[in-house]
Design a protein around this motif. Structure first.
Motif, mmCIF file in Angstrom:
data_model
loop_
_atom_site.group_PDB
_atom_site.id
_atom_site.type_symbol
_atom_site.label_atom_id
_atom_site.label_comp_id
_atom_site.label_asym_id
_atom_site.label_seq_id
_atom_site.Cartn_x
_atom_site.Cartn_y
_atom_site.Cartn_z
ATOM 1 N N LEU A 104 4.172 10.036 6.427
ATOM 2 C CA LEU A 104 3.349 9.217 5.535
ATOM 3 C C LEU A 104 3.494 9.664 4.080
ATOM 4 C CD1 LEU A 104 0.087 8.994 7.670
ATOM 5 C CD2 LEU A 104 1.866 7.256 7.418
ATOM 6 N N GLU A 105 3.489 8.678 3.222
ATOM 7 C CA GLU A 105 3.592 8.929 1.780
ATOM 8 C C GLU A 105 2.630 7.985 1.062
ATOM 9 O OE1 GLU A 105 7.172 7.751 -0.715
ATOM 10 O OE2 GLU A 105 7.436 9.923 -0.599
ATOM 11 N N LYS A 106 1.893 8.510 0.101
ATOM 12 C CA LYS A 106 0.903 7.698 -0.593
ATOM 13 C C LYS A 106 1.573 6.695 -1.530
ATOM 14 C CE LYS A 106 -3.455 8.076 -3.134
ATOM 15 N NZ LYS A 106 -4.468 9.023 -3.690
ATOM 16 N N ASP A 107 1.181 5.453 -1.395
ATOM 17 C CA ASP A 107 1.608 4.414 -2.327
ATOM 18 C C ASP A 107 0.708 4.523 -3.557
ATOM 19 O OD1 ASP A 107 1.960 2.040 -3.795
ATOM 20 O OD2 ASP A 107 2.353 0.848 -2.002
ATOM 21 N N LYS A 108 1.266 4.911 -4.681
ATOM 22 C CA LYS A 108 0.471 5.152 -5.885
ATOM 23 C C LYS A 108 -0.196 3.880 -6.392
ATOM 24 C CE LYS A 108 3.253 9.103 -7.374
ATOM 25 N NZ LYS A 108 4.140 9.659 -8.440
ATOM 26 N N GLN A 109 0.399 2.746 -6.121
ATOM 27 C CA GLN A 109 -0.169 1.490 -6.582
ATOM 28 C C GLN A 109 -1.424 1.114 -5.808
ATOM 29 O OE1 GLN A 109 2.432 -1.898 -6.219
ATOM 30 N NE2 GLN A 109 0.855 -3.356 -6.853
ATOM 31 N N LYS A 136 -10.235 -3.827 0.027
ATOM 32 C CA LYS A 136 -9.023 -3.833 -0.793
ATOM 33 C C LYS A 136 -7.851 -4.177 0.115
ATOM 34 C CE LYS A 136 -7.313 0.027 -2.345
ATOM 35 N NZ LYS A 136 -7.114 1.291 -3.082
ATOM 36 N N PRO A 137 -7.781 -5.423 0.563
ATOM 37 C CA PRO A 137 -6.782 -5.774 1.579
ATOM 38 C C PRO A 137 -5.365 -5.894 1.005
ATOM 39 C CG PRO A 137 -8.050 -7.706 0.960
ATOM 40 C CD PRO A 137 -8.670 -6.557 0.243
ATOM 41 N N TYR A 138 -4.437 -5.283 1.726
ATOM 42 C CA TYR A 138 -3.012 -5.375 1.407
ATOM 43 C C TYR A 138 -2.230 -5.641 2.688
ATOM 44 C CZ TYR A 138 -2.551 -3.979 -3.509
ATOM 45 O OH TYR A 138 -2.564 -3.953 -4.881
ATOM 46 N N ILE A 139 -1.136 -6.338 2.555
ATOM 47 C CA ILE A 139 -0.214 -6.562 3.663
ATOM 48 C C ILE A 139 1.170 -6.043 3.261
ATOM 49 C CG2 ILE A 139 0.896 -8.275 5.142
ATOM 50 C CD1 ILE A 139 -1.473 -10.094 4.702
ATOM 51 N N GLY A 179 -2.877 3.199 -3.115
ATOM 52 C CA GLY A 179 -3.640 4.315 -2.579
ATOM 53 C C GLY A 179 -3.530 4.471 -1.072
ATOM 54 N N PHE A 180 -2.819 3.567 -0.397
ATOM 55 C CA PHE A 180 -2.680 3.651 1.054
ATOM 56 C C PHE A 180 -1.535 4.588 1.428
ATOM 57 C CE2 PHE A 180 -4.558 -0.722 0.715
ATOM 58 C CZ PHE A 180 -5.763 -0.412 1.320
ATOM 59 N N MET A 181 -1.673 5.203 2.605
ATOM 60 C CA MET A 181 -0.627 6.066 3.139
ATOM 61 C C MET A 181 0.336 5.205 3.946
ATOM 62 S SD MET A 181 -1.438 8.950 1.871
ATOM 63 C CE MET A 181 -0.362 10.093 2.758
ATOM 64 N N ILE A 182 1.592 5.178 3.524
ATOM 65 C CA ILE A 182 2.591 4.262 4.084
ATOM 66 C C ILE A 182 3.669 5.074 4.808
ATOM 67 C CG2 ILE A 182 4.216 2.402 3.558
ATOM 68 C CD1 ILE A 182 1.231 1.814 3.051
#
Length: 380
Positions: A280-285, A343-346, A287-290
């Motif tokens: 996992l790596e944090k998406d700086k934009q 804060k929904p993201y897909i 804040g989610f761990m991707i």
């Protein structure tokens, strides 16, 4: 993309708080509705009807396509009920074709026209017509819009299915007592042919695919915190997996259902499946761990012969097709109001993958394309 996008954008204006805290005993999953550990259940004519439920419910039909040219597409029609208001009708389409450097997403609102056939299995809206033939083996999809023209035939390969009753009940044990339901019916392997004209560019379509009819009878931010969806298509096999995690007030329960198709035959319908997000790596934009890798496992029994079936597939996630900030699709003032609650993201990927499928003593290695969605809905 599945219906989470339109479910959230259609119902986000109704967010006023979180419902009464419940325990995981108040969740009856699709696994719990199965009889004697037999998770496969055949689809009936009623399962392919549009329900158009009252209240805050969203219903959709979506057709996922993995093209022979190495790309993917989906076409989706959505009906979103909003309590006392008129329903919202929309369609979405993703078309990704690396050979022509095309990557387009359409989200089109329509008028409230939604005309059903007498058997409720076919529908015509302002821009979209979906027709199911009488043997219930083939859909015809026609879209006529200035930005998109679609003429597709999607034919079922072998069986469709639902797990148990095909429904997870939240806050109750059946349709009458539950606060909401989540329902999925599947055609796990299809063949699709036809044409698409995307932004005035013509494409011939030949593809394998998957069809899903879904109903979410509850506001999306109240029933699930996140979703994982997998559609793997290869020449020899198809693998499907749908998982969502209920929100904290419903016990943070993982609800998973999957399918394994080998040589155009539905071999297994399984619920003891796993999604492991790795590196996992944090998406700086956002804040989610991707994840950089995803490990997927299926475990079940054959529909015939009761043999053990398992699948292992590890995917290096590198081909991000899109990252969608759903709140950007709604008005600014409303977005400011609700962004503290959700804060929904897909995230959407299409990557090369290799699946190791074991049926009894037989091991099959299959290569193909794996489409994945990772959806963050809320922290409730």
């Amino acid at each position: 993309m599945s219906s989470w996008f339109s479910q959230i954008t259609s119902t986000v204006s109704q967010v006023t708080g979180v419902s009464v805290v419940a325990t995981n005993e108040e969740v009856k999953t699709v696994k719990d509705t199965a009889t004697d550990g037999c998770y496969y259940n055949a689809l009936t004519a009623e399962d392919l009807q549009w329900a158009l439920s009252a209240g805050s419910a969203t219903e959709n039909q979506i057709f996922y396509l993995t093209t022979k040219s190495g790309g993917m597409a989906f076409v989706q029609l959505i009906y979103s009920g909003l309590s006392l208001f008129k329903p919202t009708i929309s369609f979405t389409c993703r078309f990704y074709d690396p050979a022509s450097n095309t990557n387009t997403f359409k989200n089109i609102n329509q008028s409230s026209e939604f005309k059903l056939s007498s058997d409720r299995q076919s529908v015509k809206s302002e821009y979209v017509q979906i027709t199911l033939n009488q043997p219930m083996t083939e859909f015809k999809i026609v879209i006529t819009h200035p930005e998109l023209t679609v003429d597709l035939t999607v034919a079922r390969v072998d069986k469709g299915f639902k797990v148990g009753e095909g429904k997870t009940y939240l806050g109750g044990q059946d349709q009458t007592t539950a606060a909401g339901i989540v329902s999925h019916k599947f055609w796990p392997r299809c063949r699709a042919t036809g044409t698409m004209i995307v932004d005035k560019v013509y494409f011939d379509i030949e593809a394998h695919g998957m069809f899903i009819h879904a109903i979410q009878g509850m506001q999306p931010q109240l029933c699930a915190s996140h979703w994982n969806f997998v559609n793997f298509q290869g020449d020899k096999a198809s693998l499907g997996m749908m998982q969502f995690t209920t929100t904290k007030q419903y016990g943070s329960v993982n609800v998973n259902q999957g399918s394994i198709v080998v040589d155009d035959k539905l071999v297994s319908v399984s619920v003891d499946n796993q999604v492991e997000l790795m590196d996992l790596e944090k998406d700086k934009q956002t804040g989610f761990m991707i994840p950089k890798k995803v490990k997927l496992t299926w475990k079940g029994k054959t529909l015939e012969g009761d043999e053990d079936v398992s699948v292992v597939m590890v995917i290096v996630v590198k081909n991000l097709i899109d990252k969608i900030d759903i709140l950007q699709e709604i008005p600014y003032l409303l977005r400011k109001l609700v962004q503290t609650l959700m804060k929904p993201y897909i995230y959407q990927w299409l990557d090369d993958a290799t699946a190791e499928i074991t049926v009894g003593d037989k091991v099959i290695t299959c290569t193909g394309k794996c489409y994945q969605e990772l959806v963050f809905v809320s922290s409730f």
